[in-house]
Scaffold this motif. Structure first.
Motif, PDB file in Angstrom:
ATOM      1  N   ASP A 228       0.876  -1.273  -0.081  1.00 57.18           N
ATOM      2  CA  ASP A 228       0.041  -0.044   0.046  1.00 57.18           C
ATOM      3  C   ASP A 228       0.866   1.152   0.123  1.00 57.18           C
ATOM      4  OD1 ASP A 228      -2.639  -1.318   2.095  1.00 57.18           O
ATOM      5  OD2 ASP A 228      -2.377  -1.643  -0.130  1.00 57.18           O
ATOM      6  N   SER A 229       2.008   1.185   0.629  1.00 57.61           N
ATOM      7  CA  SER A 229       2.638   2.409   0.772  1.00 57.61           C
ATOM      8  C   SER A 229       3.338   2.924  -0.462  1.00 57.61           C
ATOM      9  CB  SER A 229       3.823   1.992   1.786  1.00 57.61           C
ATOM     10  OG  SER A 229       4.754   1.381   1.517  1.00 57.61           O
ATOM     11  N   VAL A 230       3.412   1.987  -1.400  1.00 60.42           N
ATOM     12  CA  VAL A 230       4.012   2.505  -2.734  1.00 60.42           C
ATOM     13  C   VAL A 230       3.065   2.256  -3.975  1.00 60.42           C
ATOM     14  CG1 VAL A 230       6.234   1.594  -1.764  1.00 60.42           C
ATOM     15  CG2 VAL A 230       4.900   0.148  -3.423  1.00 60.42           C
ATOM     16  N   GLN A 231       1.919   1.671  -3.897  1.00 59.11           N
ATOM     17  CA  GLN A 231       1.118   1.792  -4.788  1.00 59.11           C
ATOM     18  C   GLN A 231       0.727   3.141  -5.659  1.00 59.11           C
ATOM     19  OE1 GLN A 231      -2.601  -0.320  -4.064  1.00 59.11           O
ATOM     20  NE2 GLN A 231      -1.882  -2.063  -3.580  1.00 59.11           N
ATOM     21  N   GLY A 232       0.785   3.078  -6.834  1.00 55.21           N
ATOM     22  CA  GLY A 232       0.481   4.276  -7.843  1.00 55.21           C
ATOM     23  C   GLY A 232       1.976   4.843  -7.898  1.00 55.21           C
ATOM     24  N   ARG A 233       2.930   4.556  -7.245  1.00 57.36           N
ATOM     25  CA  ARG A 233       4.269   5.273  -7.357  1.00 57.36           C
ATOM     26  C   ARG A 233       5.261   4.250  -8.119  1.00 57.36           C
ATOM     27  NH1 ARG A 233       6.897   6.913  -3.202  1.00 57.36           N
ATOM     28  NH2 ARG A 233       5.941   5.528  -1.764  1.00 57.36           N
ATOM     29  N   PHE A 234       5.489   3.103  -7.562  1.00 62.49           N
ATOM     30  CA  PHE A 234       6.135   1.970  -7.909  1.00 62.49           C
ATOM     31  C   PHE A 234       5.680   1.031  -8.785  1.00 62.49           C
ATOM     32  CE2 PHE A 234       9.179   2.014  -3.913  1.00 62.49           C
ATOM     33  CZ  PHE A 234       9.500   3.556  -4.096  1.00 62.49           C
ATOM     34  N   THR A 235       6.394   0.638 -10.001  1.00 63.90           N
ATOM     35  CA  THR A 235       5.899  -0.474 -10.937  1.00 63.90           C
ATOM     36  C   THR A 235       7.142  -1.459 -11.266  1.00 63.90           C
ATOM     37  OG1 THR A 235       4.537   1.193 -12.160  1.00 63.90           O
ATOM     38  CG2 THR A 235       5.085  -0.576 -13.120  1.00 63.90           C
ATOM     39  N   THR A 236       6.600  -2.579 -11.048  1.00 70.74           N
ATOM     40  CA  THR A 236       7.758  -3.663 -11.208  1.00 70.74           C
ATOM     41  C   THR A 236       7.549  -4.335 -12.517  1.00 70.74           C
ATOM     42  OG1 THR A 236       7.855  -4.018  -8.900  1.00 70.74           O
ATOM     43  CG2 THR A 236       8.574  -5.797 -10.549  1.00 70.74           C
ATOM     44  N   SER A 237       8.542  -4.574 -13.278  1.00 74.06           N
ATOM     45  CA  SER A 237       8.385  -5.473 -14.695  1.00 74.06           C
ATOM     46  C   SER A 237       9.611  -6.008 -14.896  1.00 74.06           C
ATOM     47  CB  SER A 237       8.157  -4.208 -15.747  1.00 74.06           C
ATOM     48  OG  SER A 237       9.575  -3.279 -15.806  1.00 74.06           O
ATOM     49  N   ARG A 238       9.588  -6.930 -16.011  1.00 70.59           N
ATOM     50  CA  ARG A 238      10.526  -8.004 -16.191  1.00 70.59           C
ATOM     51  C   ARG A 238      10.776  -8.027 -17.908  1.00 70.59           C
ATOM     52  NH1 ARG A 238      10.720 -13.192 -14.638  1.00 70.59           N
ATOM     53  NH2 ARG A 238       9.145 -13.113 -12.860  1.00 70.59           N
ATOM     54  N   ASP A 239      12.289  -8.098 -18.012  1.00 66.90           N
ATOM     55  CA  ASP A 239      12.605  -8.379 -19.511  1.00 66.90           C
ATOM     56  C   ASP A 239      13.249  -9.803 -19.463  1.00 66.90           C
ATOM     57  OD1 ASP A 239      13.951  -8.442 -21.937  1.00 66.90           O
ATOM     58  OD2 ASP A 239      14.307  -6.201 -21.830  1.00 66.90           O
ATOM     59  N   ASN A 240      12.536 -10.694 -19.736  1.00 66.62           N
ATOM     60  CA  ASN A 240      13.062 -12.134 -19.778  1.00 66.62           C
ATOM     61  C   ASN A 240      14.329 -12.246 -20.747  1.00 66.62           C
ATOM     62  OD1 ASN A 240      11.549 -13.010 -17.715  1.00 66.62           O
ATOM     63  ND2 ASN A 240       9.752 -13.960 -19.231  1.00 66.62           N
ATOM     64  N   GLY A 241      14.278 -11.736 -21.744  1.00 68.07           N
ATOM     65  CA  GLY A 241      15.402 -11.797 -22.584  1.00 68.07           C
ATOM     66  C   GLY A 241      16.571 -11.299 -22.399  1.00 68.07           C
ATOM     67  N   LYS A 242      16.752 -10.281 -21.168  1.00 70.23           N
ATOM     68  CA  LYS A 242      17.785  -9.538 -20.411  1.00 70.23           C
ATOM     69  C   LYS A 242      17.969 -10.296 -19.359  1.00 70.23           C
ATOM     70  CE  LYS A 242      17.820  -5.181 -22.959  1.00 70.23           C
ATOM     71  NZ  LYS A 242      17.695  -3.618 -22.509  1.00 70.23           N
ATOM     72  N   ASN A 243      17.024 -11.521 -19.031  1.00 71.62           N
ATOM     73  CA  ASN A 243      17.365 -11.935 -17.487  1.00 71.62           C
ATOM     74  C   ASN A 243      17.292 -10.908 -16.345  1.00 71.62           C
ATOM     75  OD1 ASN A 243      17.136 -14.450 -16.441  1.00 71.62           O
ATOM     76  ND2 ASN A 243      19.364 -14.660 -15.992  1.00 71.62           N
ATOM     77  N   THR A 244      16.453  -9.891 -16.460  1.00 68.56           N
ATOM     78  CA  THR A 244      16.401  -8.655 -15.665  1.00 68.56           C
ATOM     79  C   THR A 244      15.061  -8.204 -15.195  1.00 68.56           C
ATOM     80  OG1 THR A 244      18.605  -7.997 -16.652  1.00 68.56           O
ATOM     81  CG2 THR A 244      17.286  -6.364 -15.177  1.00 68.56           C
ATOM     82  N   VAL A 245      14.804  -7.901 -13.961  1.00 68.89           N
ATOM     83  CA  VAL A 245      13.535  -7.344 -13.474  1.00 68.89           C
ATOM     84  C   VAL A 245      13.881  -5.978 -13.223  1.00 68.89           C
ATOM     85  CG1 VAL A 245      12.037  -7.617 -11.645  1.00 68.89           C
ATOM     86  CG2 VAL A 245      12.640  -9.687 -12.798  1.00 68.89           C
ATOM     87  N   TYR A 246      12.997  -4.987 -13.122  1.00 70.19           N
ATOM     88  CA  TYR A 246      13.304  -3.771 -12.973  1.00 70.19           C
ATOM     89  C   TYR A 246      12.313  -3.331 -11.822  1.00 70.19           C
ATOM     90  CZ  TYR A 246      15.628  -3.823 -17.419  1.00 70.19           C
ATOM     91  OH  TYR A 246      16.415  -4.153 -18.242  1.00 70.19           O
ATOM     92  N   LEU A 247      12.611  -2.271 -11.351  1.00 64.82           N
ATOM     93  CA  LEU A 247      11.627  -1.371 -10.175  1.00 64.82           C
ATOM     94  C   LEU A 247      11.735  -0.056 -10.432  1.00 64.82           C
ATOM     95  CD1 LEU A 247       9.644  -1.502  -7.745  1.00 64.82           C
ATOM     96  CD2 LEU A 247      11.490  -1.273  -6.212  1.00 64.82           C
ATOM     97  N   GLU A 248      10.512   0.502 -11.308  1.00 61.55           N
ATOM     98  CA  GLU A 248      10.596   1.897 -11.490  1.00 61.55           C
ATOM     99  C   GLU A 248       9.934   2.722 -10.287  1.00 61.55           C
ATOM    100  OE1 GLU A 248      11.165   5.243 -13.664  1.00 61.55           O
ATOM    101  OE2 GLU A 248      11.684   3.342 -14.522  1.00 61.55           O
ATOM    102  N   MET A 249      10.559   3.641  -9.742  1.00 61.68           N
ATOM    103  CA  MET A 249      10.153   4.236  -8.648  1.00 61.68           C
ATOM    104  C   MET A 249       9.801   5.826  -8.964  1.00 61.68           C
ATOM    105  SD  MET A 249      12.505   2.575  -5.646  1.00 61.68           S
ATOM    106  CE  MET A 249      14.133   3.279  -6.291  1.00 61.68           C
ATOM    107  N   ASN A 250       8.753   6.100  -8.704  1.00 61.15           N
ATOM    108  CA  ASN A 250       8.433   7.710  -9.265  1.00 61.15           C
ATOM    109  C   ASN A 250       7.659   8.241  -7.818  1.00 61.15           C
ATOM    110  OD1 ASN A 250       8.885   7.391 -11.974  1.00 61.15           O
ATOM    111  ND2 ASN A 250       7.219   6.172 -12.006  1.00 61.15           N
ATOM    112  N   GLY A 251       7.801   9.554  -7.835  1.00 66.84           N
ATOM    113  CA  GLY A 251       7.453  10.419  -6.786  1.00 66.84           C
ATOM    114  C   GLY A 251       7.816   9.924  -5.264  1.00 66.84           C
ATOM    115  N   LEU A 252       9.255   9.752  -5.485  1.00 63.42           N
ATOM    116  CA  LEU A 252       9.863   9.360  -4.152  1.00 63.42           C
ATOM    117  C   LEU A 252       9.858  10.220  -2.897  1.00 63.42           C
ATOM    118  CD1 LEU A 252      13.127   7.888  -5.968  1.00 63.42           C
ATOM    119  CD2 LEU A 252      11.399   6.537  -4.437  1.00 63.42           C
ATOM    120  N   LYS A 253       9.741   9.628  -1.837  1.00 63.52           N
ATOM    121  CA  LYS A 253       9.485  10.193  -0.335  1.00 63.52           C
ATOM    122  C   LYS A 253      10.677   9.970   0.348  1.00 63.52           C
ATOM    123  CE  LYS A 253       4.683   9.647  -0.805  1.00 63.52           C
ATOM    124  NZ  LYS A 253       3.384   9.155  -0.169  1.00 63.52           N
TER     125      LYS A 253
END
Length: 127
Positions: free
Chosen positions: A61-86
């Motif tokens: 709940d503390s990060v909903q609407g601000r953080f987004t997780t995604s994956r790129d299997n071709g790069k064997n990498t997962v990302y965490l996009e963080m916006n509106g940081l506090k």
């Protein structure tokens, strides 16, 4: 050797953005759920967000609407996009991999579901 390496942390002003990366070696992330956790000195480790092998996500709940997780299997990498940081987002951020159960969770007590952990990357939100 199975290894997870986080990168992308740093110092950012409140309201700013960062993108964290979690790169895997020694195994393929395609078959795993990936969780993000964070810990600030003096505080308990808390779950932040996760993504399962189908791309479905869950966020605290503390990060909903601000953080987004995604994956790129071709790069064997997962990302965490963080916006509106506090300032309260400050901490060491860890990624972890666990056997996919058809969904993912980072709720309290879920740490036991994750078998491989990275070393962490520092995120500091300060003016």
């Amino acid at each position: 050797q199975v290894q997870l390496v986080e990168s992308g942390g740093g110092l950012v002003q409140p309201g700013g953005s960062l993108r964290l990366s979690c790169a895997a070696s020694g195994f393929s992330l395609d078959y795993y759920m990936i969780g993000w956790f964070r810990q600030d000195p003096g505080k308990e480790r808390e779950g932040v967000s996760c993504i399962d092998r189908d791309g479905d996500t869950y966020s605290a709940d503390s990060v909903q609407g601000r953080f987004t997780t995604s994956r790129d299997n071709g790069k064997n990498t997962v990302y965490l996009e963080m916006n509106g940081l506090k300032p309260e987002d400050t901490g060491i951020y860890y990624c972890a991999a666990g056997q996919d159960l058809g969904y993912c969770t980072v709720m309290t007590g879920a740490e036991g579901l994750y078998h491989y952990w990275g070393q962490g990357t520092q995120v500091t939100v300060s003016s």
